[in-house]
Design a protein around this motif. Structure first.
Motif, mmCIF file in Angstrom:
data_model
loop_
_atom_site.group_PDB
_atom_site.id
_atom_site.type_symbol
_atom_site.label_atom_id
_atom_site.label_comp_id
_atom_site.label_asym_id
_atom_site.label_seq_id
_atom_site.Cartn_x
_atom_site.Cartn_y
_atom_site.Cartn_z
ATOM 1 N N ASN A 12 1.152 -0.987 -0.211
ATOM 2 C CA ASN A 12 0.137 -0.310 0.418
ATOM 3 C C ASN A 12 0.767 1.497 0.056
ATOM 4 O O ASN A 12 2.024 1.505 0.382
ATOM 5 N N ASP A 13 0.533 2.232 -0.228
ATOM 6 C CA ASP A 13 1.261 3.391 -0.416
ATOM 7 C C ASP A 13 1.797 4.683 0.796
ATOM 8 O O ASP A 13 2.611 5.222 0.838
ATOM 9 N N ASP A 14 0.451 3.804 1.492
ATOM 10 C CA ASP A 14 0.333 4.239 3.223
ATOM 11 C C ASP A 14 1.433 3.428 3.845
ATOM 12 O O ASP A 14 1.238 3.877 5.548
ATOM 13 N N CYS A 15 2.459 2.423 3.554
ATOM 14 C CA CYS A 15 3.291 1.450 4.501
ATOM 15 C C CYS A 15 4.049 2.897 4.972
ATOM 16 O O CYS A 15 4.633 2.677 4.017
ATOM 17 N N GLU A 16 4.269 2.579 6.302
ATOM 18 C CA GLU A 16 5.171 3.178 7.190
ATOM 19 C C GLU A 16 6.336 3.071 6.836
ATOM 20 O O GLU A 16 6.830 3.619 7.487
ATOM 21 N N ASN A 17 6.406 1.047 7.047
ATOM 22 C CA ASN A 17 8.337 1.116 7.243
ATOM 23 C C ASN A 17 9.106 0.806 6.148
ATOM 24 O O ASN A 17 9.020 -0.696 5.441
ATOM 25 N N TRP A 18 8.851 1.377 5.254
ATOM 26 C CA TRP A 18 9.638 1.331 3.164
ATOM 27 C C TRP A 18 11.319 1.410 4.097
ATOM 28 O O TRP A 18 11.477 2.027 4.639
ATOM 29 N N GLN A 19 11.562 -0.464 4.231
ATOM 30 C CA GLN A 19 13.166 -0.779 4.148
ATOM 31 C C GLN A 19 13.757 -0.562 3.262
ATOM 32 O O GLN A 19 14.928 0.717 2.788
ATOM 33 N N TYR A 20 12.459 -0.324 1.741
ATOM 34 C CA TYR A 20 13.187 -0.540 0.338
ATOM 35 C C TYR A 20 12.369 0.670 -0.560
ATOM 36 O O TYR A 20 11.763 0.009 -1.130
ATOM 37 N N PRO A 21 13.057 1.557 -0.684
ATOM 38 C CA PRO A 21 11.370 2.250 -1.196
ATOM 39 C C PRO A 21 11.913 2.231 -2.992
ATOM 40 O O PRO A 21 10.954 2.772 -3.575
ATOM 41 N N ASP A 22 12.627 1.842 -3.186
ATOM 42 C CA ASP A 22 12.334 1.754 -4.288
ATOM 43 C C ASP A 22 11.841 0.278 -5.348
ATOM 44 O O ASP A 22 11.655 -0.379 -6.016
#
Length: 149
Positions: A66-76
């Motif tokens: 989801n776009d609102d996922c808060e814990n992005w370890q891998y933004p790519d």
């Protein structure tokens, strides 16, 4: 907050830890040592809860975070279709690999707990394949002898 731009190893209480980075809440992702000297009760006998055959029931899924996922370890990876497991499925099938947050909610799954089981299954399949190859070779030899009569 601690921000890590590269891999850092540090020693704490006679154990080595690896800092992999930080998430948005400022928590540090660490990995402890796996050396024999830090373990006891080592055995080849596997408890039912850790039986790797349970992993056969864990199905890989395809998903997009989801776009609102808060814990992005891998933004790519944001917005990309990915293969993987659903944490709730892991909790149901192989609960020892389930990771919960501070509120007790299922959050993730731990590859360090799943990969050894997967390797065990691969090793068993490798042994079975070799046994089957041997049996087929014996059958082929027998068939050749029968045909030659």
């Amino acid at each position: 907050n601690i921000y890590v731009t590269s891999t850092v190893y540090f020693r704490y209480s006679n154990s080595y830890w690896l800092i992999k980075g930080t998430n948005q809440s400022g928590n540090i992702a660490v990995q402890g040592s796996s050396a024999r000297r830090y373990k006891h009760d080592i055995t080849d006998q596997i408890d039912d809860e850790l039986d790797p055959r349970r992993l056969y029931d864990l199905t890989m899924k395809q998903f997009v975070f989801n776009d609102d996922c808060e814990n992005w370890q891998y933004p790519d990876l944001k917005g990309k279709t990915l293969p993987g497991f659903i944490a709730e499925d892991v909790e149901e099938i192989y609960p020892s690999a389930a990771i919960h947050n501070a509120d007790g909610e299922i959050e993730n799954w731990d590859e360090r707990r799943i990969i050894p089981g997967m390797l065990k299954l691969i090793q068993e399949q490798h042994e079975e394949i070799n046994d089957l190859k041997e049996r087929v070779a014996k059958l082929e030899t027998l068939v050749e002898k029968l045909i030659a009569r």
